[in-house]
Design an enzyme around this catalytic site. Sequence first.
Site, PDB file in Angstrom:
ATOM      1  N   TYR A 170      42.234  14.638   2.712  1.00 46.31           N
ATOM      2  CA  TYR A 170      40.942  15.305   2.848  1.00 46.31           C
ATOM      3  C   TYR A 170      40.947  16.658   2.145  1.00 46.31           C
ATOM      4  O   TYR A 170      40.077  16.948   1.314  1.00 46.31           O
ATOM      5  CB  TYR A 170      40.595  15.474   4.323  1.00 46.31           C
ATOM      6  CG  TYR A 170      39.295  16.189   4.568  1.00 46.31           C
ATOM      7  CD1 TYR A 170      38.080  15.547   4.375  1.00 46.31           C
ATOM      8  CD2 TYR A 170      39.262  17.521   5.006  1.00 46.31           C
ATOM      9  CE1 TYR A 170      36.878  16.199   4.594  1.00 46.31           C
ATOM     10  CE2 TYR A 170      38.065  18.175   5.238  1.00 46.31           C
ATOM     11  CZ  TYR A 170      36.880  17.504   5.030  1.00 46.31           C
ATOM     12  OH  TYR A 170      35.686  18.157   5.244  1.00 46.31           O
ATOM     13  N   LYS A 174      38.792  17.519  -1.196  1.00 49.25           N
ATOM     14  CA  LYS A 174      37.744  18.521  -1.077  1.00 49.25           C
ATOM     15  C   LYS A 174      37.986  19.672  -2.045  1.00 49.25           C
ATOM     16  O   LYS A 174      37.029  20.264  -2.574  1.00 49.25           O
ATOM     17  CB  LYS A 174      37.675  19.047   0.358  1.00 49.25           C
ATOM     18  CG  LYS A 174      37.164  18.034   1.368  1.00 49.25           C
ATOM     19  CD  LYS A 174      35.698  17.690   1.189  1.00 49.25           C
ATOM     20  CE  LYS A 174      34.791  18.755   1.715  1.00 49.25           C
ATOM     21  NZ  LYS A 174      33.350  18.345   1.705  1.00 49.25           N
TER      22      LYS A 174
END
Length: 412
Positions: A170, A174
């Site tokens: 993640y 991101k």
Amino acid sequence: MATSCSSPESWASRLGEETALARGVSSGKVLVTGGGGYFGFRLGRDLASQGVSVILLDMNRPPCDIPDGATFYQGDIRDYFSLYKICEGVDCIFHTASYGMSGPEQLRKEQVESVNVGGTNNVINVCRERNIPRLVYTSTINVVFVGKPIEDGDEGSVQCVPPDVHIDNYSRTKTIAEQMVLSADGCSLKGGGLLRSCVLRPCGIYGPEERRHLHRVMMNVERGLFSFRFGDPRARMNWVHVDNLVLAHKLAAEALTLKRNGVASGQAYFINDGVSLNLFEWLRPLFERLGHSQPTINLPVSLVSSAAILLEYLHLALRPVIEVPLLFTRSEVRSIAVSHTFKIDKARRELGYCPKSYSLADTVEHYLKSRQPRSSSAFLSLSWSPQQPLVLLLLMGISMLILMISCILCQN
């Protein structure tokens, strides 16, 4: 400074388009990706209440009725042609959609990559092709945090971490997506004008009807699994109430217009409630309302992290048969154990962001009144097989053994 990534259009053309937008001559139509999620839906609902025409895009329908002034499309940002189709007449995209923020989702590498990176690439390309002049991206503080303490960091003192340094998919994806959005600022649009983009870096979100963070903590408290603490007992972090985050996004979109001299163009902003808190002290209303005492056993971070890694491997290996519950992932262990706080001075100064004060106790009370009774499948999600009882007992035994050994070591 914004940089153009293609041949610049005439200044007169750009000025005319941006002046029209600043005066409100634009369509007043926005797209919210992730519009079926907790934050995306709240943002879309707020915008619709102010007379903005809102498109909510998500793979899952929102749990609430679609508000007047909004239209819901069930779709995937990874489908470029569907995304392109629904963006006709849109003049601003709020890109809130993401995948893999917490729990087992973090371990699904391909899906995290395709949504967070591939989907963001599609959003940027649609902005160019559909002449959408504003893009506000919901990033995360994870892009600058890798487990080392950060005290009152700001946008100038802490920089994005190289993607390959992150230990979870993640945070890595991101970071890549944020860099893509910022690099796209100043790019030429197909019909003339420039794309103006900015990113907001919120921390953990809470508020009425929030189900990701509060629900998970509450379930673990009730199961007796949240009976220990670890890391620096003075560790502090930030949280953001959903209404403050909605406000920040609206201000950011406005700050991309000529009316505000495009002050947010190409910029990143940390967003939180403006206060730093110790996690366990912040959760005190939750423990008290559930009738549980605060954790008193202190475990070494290395032990908790090792247990988290073990359970991650078990989760991946046994996923076809049984879904192993994850109390924490290793990245979550790191976030809890170490102070990481950020100042919002830049958002206050440039966006006019002034967060309101909210109480977690109010959110807890609202949640307890509205939550559904737990089903018998709340603890583990199972796919039937003849070996299920044995596997379940084995996993429960391993988890309990880890906790028991940890407690014994700390008490001796």
